[in-house]
Motif scaffolding. Structure first.
Motif, PDB file in Angstrom:
ATOM      1  N   ASP A  35       5.335 -50.498  -0.857  1.00 57.61           N
ATOM      2  CA  ASP A  35       6.585 -51.131  -1.273  1.00 57.61           C
ATOM      3  C   ASP A  35       6.548 -51.272  -2.789  1.00 57.61           C
ATOM      4  O   ASP A  35       6.059 -52.261  -3.338  1.00 57.61           O
ATOM      5  CB  ASP A  35       6.724 -52.496  -0.600  1.00 57.61           C
ATOM      6  N   VAL A  36       7.075 -50.268  -3.479  1.00 60.80           N
ATOM      7  CA  VAL A  36       6.971 -50.240  -4.939  1.00 60.80           C
ATOM      8  C   VAL A  36       7.820 -51.306  -5.600  1.00 60.80           C
ATOM      9  O   VAL A  36       7.623 -51.608  -6.780  1.00 60.80           O
ATOM     10  CB  VAL A  36       7.365 -48.846  -5.472  1.00 60.80           C
ATOM     11  N   LEU A  58      -2.550 -53.216   0.515  1.00 59.48           N
ATOM     12  CA  LEU A  58      -1.848 -51.938   0.476  1.00 59.48           C
ATOM     13  C   LEU A  58      -1.997 -51.261   1.831  1.00 59.48           C
ATOM     14  O   LEU A  58      -3.052 -51.371   2.469  1.00 59.48           O
ATOM     15  CB  LEU A  58      -2.432 -51.027  -0.621  1.00 59.48           C
ATOM     16  N   PRO A  59      -0.966 -50.573   2.275  1.00 53.91           N
ATOM     17  CA  PRO A  59      -1.102 -49.856   3.547  1.00 53.91           C
ATOM     18  C   PRO A  59      -2.121 -48.734   3.412  1.00 53.91           C
ATOM     19  O   PRO A  59      -2.242 -48.121   2.340  1.00 53.91           O
ATOM     20  CB  PRO A  59       0.306 -49.313   3.803  1.00 53.91           C
ATOM     21  N   TYR A 101       3.045 -41.761  -4.964  1.00 56.62           N
ATOM     22  CA  TYR A 101       2.012 -42.645  -5.498  1.00 56.62           C
ATOM     23  C   TYR A 101       2.059 -42.682  -7.026  1.00 56.62           C
ATOM     24  O   TYR A 101       1.707 -43.699  -7.632  1.00 56.62           O
ATOM     25  CB  TYR A 101       0.630 -42.194  -5.014  1.00 56.62           C
ATOM     26  N   ASP A 102       2.479 -41.610  -7.670  1.00 57.36           N
ATOM     27  CA  ASP A 102       2.607 -41.614  -9.117  1.00 57.36           C
ATOM     28  C   ASP A 102       3.637 -42.654  -9.549  1.00 57.36           C
ATOM     29  O   ASP A 102       3.454 -43.353 -10.549  1.00 57.36           O
ATOM     30  CB  ASP A 102       3.016 -40.218  -9.612  1.00 57.36           C
ATOM     31  N   TYR A 103       4.706 -42.769  -8.800  1.00 59.99           N
ATOM     32  CA  TYR A 103       5.712 -43.778  -9.117  1.00 59.99           C
ATOM     33  C   TYR A 103       5.160 -45.186  -8.885  1.00 59.99           C
ATOM     34  O   TYR A 103       5.410 -46.110  -9.676  1.00 59.99           O
ATOM     35  CB  TYR A 103       6.963 -43.562  -8.261  1.00 59.99           C
TER      36      TYR A 103
END
Length: 503
Positions: A35-36, A58-59, A101-103
């Motif tokens: 959840d970013v 984290l999941p 994941y980069d975001y």
């Protein structure tokens, strides 16, 4: 407004590439992703004060295929339209899975920068080197700060001193505490001063400090110390004695170090990097969907080649039969039969090649929509249901319109614009860093000496033993060549980024 990355990905995939997606309004299942939207804020310290000191949950990494793929596999034969195929790509493709994941990392960088620390950048959005002017490449030596050496007090107590106060803390407030107990026995060579030949002094000391730097450059600290001390020395006013200390110190840069251009440069950069990574994800998404759509059309074309190859084999077989019949009737020769058989063999080779290419392309499509080597998926045939579109003159808008849309929405152009913005932030920082250091500071200290806690606190409240100190710091690097080099490099990198944007 921060949307979860999956929602952003789906919106971008269906809005920026409608010719590829042919998307309808069917809902797309959610993925198990980070959840970013919460990563840049961090855990709230209240009311559970221990949360900032524990790992954020984290999941786990999920390398299983999504539920949508399982639903298609349940029917045995995967009949997929192009929109359904592209949804499976968005759900399971590992390139897109990694790009998300980069975001998330960019969001975490925002959290780090808002604390007052330097951002770290990401693989798709590295930080401008000029932001670390004076830190990249250590010099041969360092410049020593001014000290009190060579100066002394003129009073009996010699407590007058040179006061120097520097920057204190970062954006996140810091509370420090130190508690110690010390027991020391000091032998003496006379009894006239202390009354005893050995002085025993047990001491308990509590030191606390709260410090923070504000976004516009001001930094401050509040200190409170207590010391409880006993002694076997004779003639003391208080034994045991409680000494107390309270201090407020403020530091304010006026030239170099002042303003948001310096203090908040990493916060601004981290926010821009988050947008750069988002544009980079759009690029990855568009490229992945474009390649996936091309692979889908290639499979249809290759299966058409298989159909044509089968027809060629059928025609060649009929030709062989006709040649043999003519040879039996005496109106044909063995050479004609051999030639027809040769053409049949070539047609069968072409059929095998066409079937092999179609099977290889089907496997390629399966790798685009899966995260692991699923035997059920590999055994299930793929049946594309969207036919090859017929070209039409109305498919392409006018050139001017296409150019305007590309300039407005092309992710690489937006990335270049944001990178240029980062370079401008670095340029502003190096311009401020050209200035000499001129800062003012002040300090208010209160002391107390009493036999108990209440009396020591009362002395602090009444300002019984105050100390006031103010001063300024002026540092003028002669020639200023390092700062000049950093500033010129930053401006050159701005021009380089402008050229890249124009290209």
């Amino acid at each position: 407004m921060r949307l979860p990355l999956l929602v952003t990905a789906l919106i971008l995939s269906l809005s920026l590439a409608p010719a590829l997606a042919h998307a309808d309004d069917a809902p797309v299942p959610a993925l198990r992703v980070v959840d970013v939207s919460r990563l840049s804020a961090g855990p709230a310290p209240f009311p559970f004060v221990w949360r900032p000191y524990r790992q954020v949950s984290l999941p786990p990494l999920d390398l299983h295929n999504g539920t949508t793929l399982a639903q298609h596999l349940a029917s045995g034969t995967m009949q997929l339209s192009l929109p359904e195929f592209l949804r499976l790509v968005v759900e399971n493709n590992l390139d897109l899975y990694g790009a998300r994941y980069d975001y998330a990392i960019a969001e975490v960088d925002v959290l780090r920068a808002t604390s007052g620390q330097a951002a770290r950048g990401t693989s798709s959005s590295p930080l401008p080197a000029a932001l670390f002017a004076g830190a990249i490449g250590a010099g041969v030596s360092s410049t020593a700060a001014l000290s009190a050496g060579g100066t002394g007090g003129a009073a009996i107590t010699t407590q007058g001193k040179l006061v120097t106060i520097g920057p204190r803390g970062i954006f996140d407030p810091t509370l420090s505490m130190n508690l110690s107990y010390d027991h020391v026995v000091s032998p003496l060579n006379t009894k006239k001063v202390a009354g005893v030949a050995a002085v025993t002094v047990p001491s308990t000391v509590l030191q606390t400090r709260y410090q923070q730097e504000l976004p516009f450059g001001t930094s401050y600290s509040v200190t409170f110390n207590l010391q409880h001390q006993q002694s076997t020395q004779a003639g003391l006013l208080f034994n045991p004695a409680l000494t107390s200390f309270w201090s407020l110190s403020v530091y304010q840069p006026l030239l170099n170090g002042a303003g948001h251009a310096l203090t908040r440069r990493f916060v601004t950069i981290a926010d821009n990097d988050r947008q750069i990574v988002r544009e980079a994800f759009r690029t990855t998404l568009n490229n992945t969907l474009s390649s996936a759509a091309n692979a889908y059309w290639d499979l249809i074309a290759l299966r058409d080649n298989v159909r044509l190859a089968r027809e060629a084999v059928s025609i060649a077989e009929q030709s062989v039969n006709d040649s043999r019949l003519r040879q039996e009737l005496g109106v044909g020769t063995a050479l004609d039969t051999w030639s027809a058989e040769s053409q049949l063999a070539s047609a069968r080779v072409g059929l095998v090649s066409a079937m092999t290419a179609a099977e290889q392309q089907a496997v390629a499509l399966k790798t685009l929509i899966s995260r692991n080597n699923d035997p059920v998926l590999m055994a299930s045939p793929i049946e594309p249901t969207t036919p090859l579109p017929d070209p039409a003159d109305g498919d392409l808008p006018p050139l001017a319109e296409r150019t305007a849309v590309a300039l407005a929405k092309r992710a690489s152009i937006r990335q270049a614009e944001l990178s240029l913005k980062n370079q401008h932030i670095a340029e502003e920082y190096t311009r401020k860093n050209l200035l000499p250091t001129f800062s003012v500071y002040g300090s208010l200290n209160l002391y107390g000496l009493a036999p108990n806690t209440s009396a020591a606190a009362r002395q602090l409240a009444q300002w019984a033993y105050p100390e006031y100190a103010v001063g300024f710091t002026w540092s003028l690097p002669m020639f200023n060549r390092a700062a000049q080099a950093d500033d010129m490099r930053a401006r050159l990198e701005v021009q380089e980024a402008e050229g890249a944007l124009q290209r």
